[in-house]
Motif scaffolding. Structure first.
Motif, PDB file in Angstrom:
ATOM      1  N   ASP A  97       0.832  -1.203   0.000  1.00 17.13           N
ATOM      2  CA  ASP A  97       0.000   0.000   0.000  1.00 17.13           C
ATOM      3  C   ASP A  97       0.865   1.251   0.000  1.00 17.13           C
ATOM      4  O   ASP A  97       1.990   1.235   0.491  1.00 17.13           O
ATOM      5  CB  ASP A  97      -0.883   0.044   1.253  1.00 17.13           C
ATOM      6  CG  ASP A  97      -2.038  -0.936   1.166  1.00 17.13           C
ATOM      7  OD1 ASP A  97      -2.122  -1.641   0.144  1.00 17.13           O
ATOM      8  OD2 ASP A  97      -2.829  -0.990   2.116  1.00 17.13           O
ATOM      9  N   ASP A  99       0.203   3.944   1.711  1.00 17.04           N
ATOM     10  CA  ASP A  99       0.032   4.758   2.917  1.00 17.04           C
ATOM     11  C   ASP A  99       0.980   4.399   4.063  1.00 17.04           C
ATOM     12  O   ASP A  99       0.749   4.801   5.202  1.00 17.04           O
ATOM     13  CB  ASP A  99      -1.415   4.695   3.384  1.00 17.04           C
ATOM     14  CG  ASP A  99      -1.873   3.262   3.619  1.00 17.04           C
ATOM     15  OD1 ASP A  99      -1.016   2.365   3.585  1.00 17.04           O
ATOM     16  OD2 ASP A  99      -3.071   3.052   3.834  1.00 17.04           O
ATOM     17  N   GLN A 101       1.194   1.733   5.581  1.00 19.50           N
ATOM     18  CA  GLN A 101       0.647   0.758   6.530  1.00 19.50           C
ATOM     19  C   GLN A 101       1.314  -0.598   6.329  1.00 19.50           C
ATOM     20  O   GLN A 101       1.156  -1.496   7.142  1.00 19.50           O
ATOM     21  CB  GLN A 101      -0.870   0.627   6.354  1.00 19.50           C
ATOM     22  CG  GLN A 101      -1.629   1.740   7.045  1.00 19.50           C
ATOM     23  CD  GLN A 101      -3.114   1.488   7.051  1.00 19.50           C
ATOM     24  OE1 GLN A 101      -3.719   1.314   5.998  1.00 19.50           O
ATOM     25  NE2 GLN A 101      -3.707   1.462   8.216  1.00 19.50           N
ATOM     26  N   ARG A 204      -2.408   4.701   9.237  1.00 11.26           N
ATOM     27  CA  ARG A 204      -2.163   5.417   8.003  1.00 11.26           C
ATOM     28  C   ARG A 204      -1.346   6.691   8.293  1.00 11.26           C
ATOM     29  O   ARG A 204      -1.644   7.397   9.248  1.00 11.26           O
ATOM     30  CB  ARG A 204      -3.523   5.819   7.441  1.00 11.26           C
ATOM     31  CG  ARG A 204      -3.564   5.889   5.979  1.00 11.26           C
ATOM     32  CD  ARG A 204      -5.003   6.146   5.572  1.00 11.26           C
ATOM     33  NE  ARG A 204      -5.275   5.452   4.325  1.00 11.26           N
ATOM     34  CZ  ARG A 204      -4.840   5.867   3.149  1.00 11.26           C
ATOM     35  NH1 ARG A 204      -4.134   6.956   3.062  1.00 11.26           N
ATOM     36  NH2 ARG A 204      -5.073   5.184   2.054  1.00 11.26           N
TER      37      ARG A 204
HETATM   38 MG    MG Z   1      -4.372   1.772   4.335  1.00  6.46          MG
END
Ligand code: MG
Ligand code: UDP
Length: 328
Positions: A97, A99, A101, A204
């Motif tokens: 991802d 972000d 994460q 996030r």
């Molecule tokens: Mg995420």
């Protein structure tokens, strides 16, 4: 000996707030691995409406390792993962991802597990869900438990889409050209030796989650219908049970009539039974409809995604900006 290459595949949907932080992090990690591994960063812009695409273009202009594909609209994360795997050139590929994460600092550990030849795939699982809403966690857990029971494929509790795999696994995943792509199920279905690494949930960095409760519900129903036909069998089973019940009722009513005569009574029971059976029939037709609609979409052979613009690694570059791609 030629250095091995790792393709980092990053689906992005409206990620302008985290993109540069992500890029910095991934560059830092790649420096640590520079001695043994070349890297390709393949960003998939999933029809973002913010500055994600211009930012990707800037990155690509300043760093030759950055490649991108931009979709003509939002096709969903699963389509992004498919496009990334299909256009990646590395000996290994990792999906993560944007972000943060999915912490990039695990990449060296993941890579070493694959390079040793002991595993074909390394997947990350969250050991906790801190920071996530209670209700969302509860329903997530229920879904994975239910899915495991009825589809027979083992999706590990807390499994994420953060995975690194060999080219062989990439090819296996791509050979499943279905339209309804439930990636977690696909990975479980193709098999191979998979190593699971647990990590603590990370919040996030910036921006907001792209998933609403409704979209998660749809995702879970798609997940079930993509890998299990058990719901279809439920209607046959229920039909059978109701037949037996009806037969027993028939005997009861006959005996009652013979012994006590036939005063007209039992109106509420009658209505209840009619409503129950009517409701069940509609429910079962609905389930049939779900499968039918999925089959309908598969039969159309629509592309999984449509690329509007792309900049890919050299061999693919000649293809230019052809406004499509996809399934053979
Ligand atoms: Mg995420
Ligand atoms: N994403 C995407 N298309 C979508 C939704 C999400 O490419 O339609 C990407 C998103 O940019 C992010 C990843 O999928 O990189 C995970 O999304 P998000 O962080 O919103 O999901 P969560 O972590 O809340 O499950």
């Amino acid at each position: 000996m030629r250095k091995q290459c790792l393709s980092v595949i990053v689906p992005c949907y409206n990620e302008e707030e985290v993109l540069s932080a992500f890029y910095q992090e991934i560059c830092r990690v790649s420096e640590g691995l520079a001695g043994e591994l070349d890297m390709e960063f393949l960003f998939i812009d999933d029809g973002s409406k913010d500055r994600t695409l211009p930012m990707l273009k800037e990155l690509a202009a300043s760093d030759g390792r950055v490649h991108y594909i931009s979709f003509s609209r939002n096709f969903g994360k699963e389509a992004g993962i498919y496009a990334g795997l299909k256009n990646s050139v590395g000996d290994y590929a990792v999906v993560m991802d944007a972000d943060l994460q999915h912490p990039p600092e695990y990449l060296p550990e993941m890579y070493r597990s694959l390079a040793s030849g002991e595993f074909d795939c390394v997947a990350m699982r969250r050991v906790d869900r801190t920071g996530e809403g209670k209700i969302r966690s509860f329903f997530s857990r229920c879904f994975y438990r239910l899915n495991r029971k009825i589809s027979g494929i083992d999706i590990v509790q807390g499994a994420t889409d953060y995975r690194m795999m060999t080219r062989q696994v990439v090819d296996a995943v791509l050979s499943m050209s279905e339209y309804n792509r439930f990636t977690k199920g696909i990975f479980a279905w193709v098999g191979f030796r998979t190593k699971w690494i647990g990590y603590h949930n990370v919040q996030r960095t910036a921006g907001t989650s792209k998933w609403s409760f409704g979209s998660l519900l749809r995702y879970s129903l798609d997940g079930i219908t993509a890998f299990s036909t058990v719901p279809l069998a439920i209607s046959s089973l229920l039909g059978f049970l109701f037949c037996i019940l009806a037969f027993l009722m028939m005997i009861v009513v006959l005996v009652k009539t013979i012994v006590w005569g036939d005063p007209v009574a039992g109106y509420p029971t009658l209505i209840t039974v009619i409503l129950l059976i009517g409701g069940l029939q509609l429910l079962m037709i609905g389930i049939l409809g779900q499968y039918f609609s999925k089959a309908y979409l598969e039969i159309k052979h629509r592309p999984i995604y449509i690329a509007k613009e792309q900049r890919l690694a050299e061999p693919e570059k000649e293809k230019g900006n052809e406004a499509s791609s996809d399934r053979e």
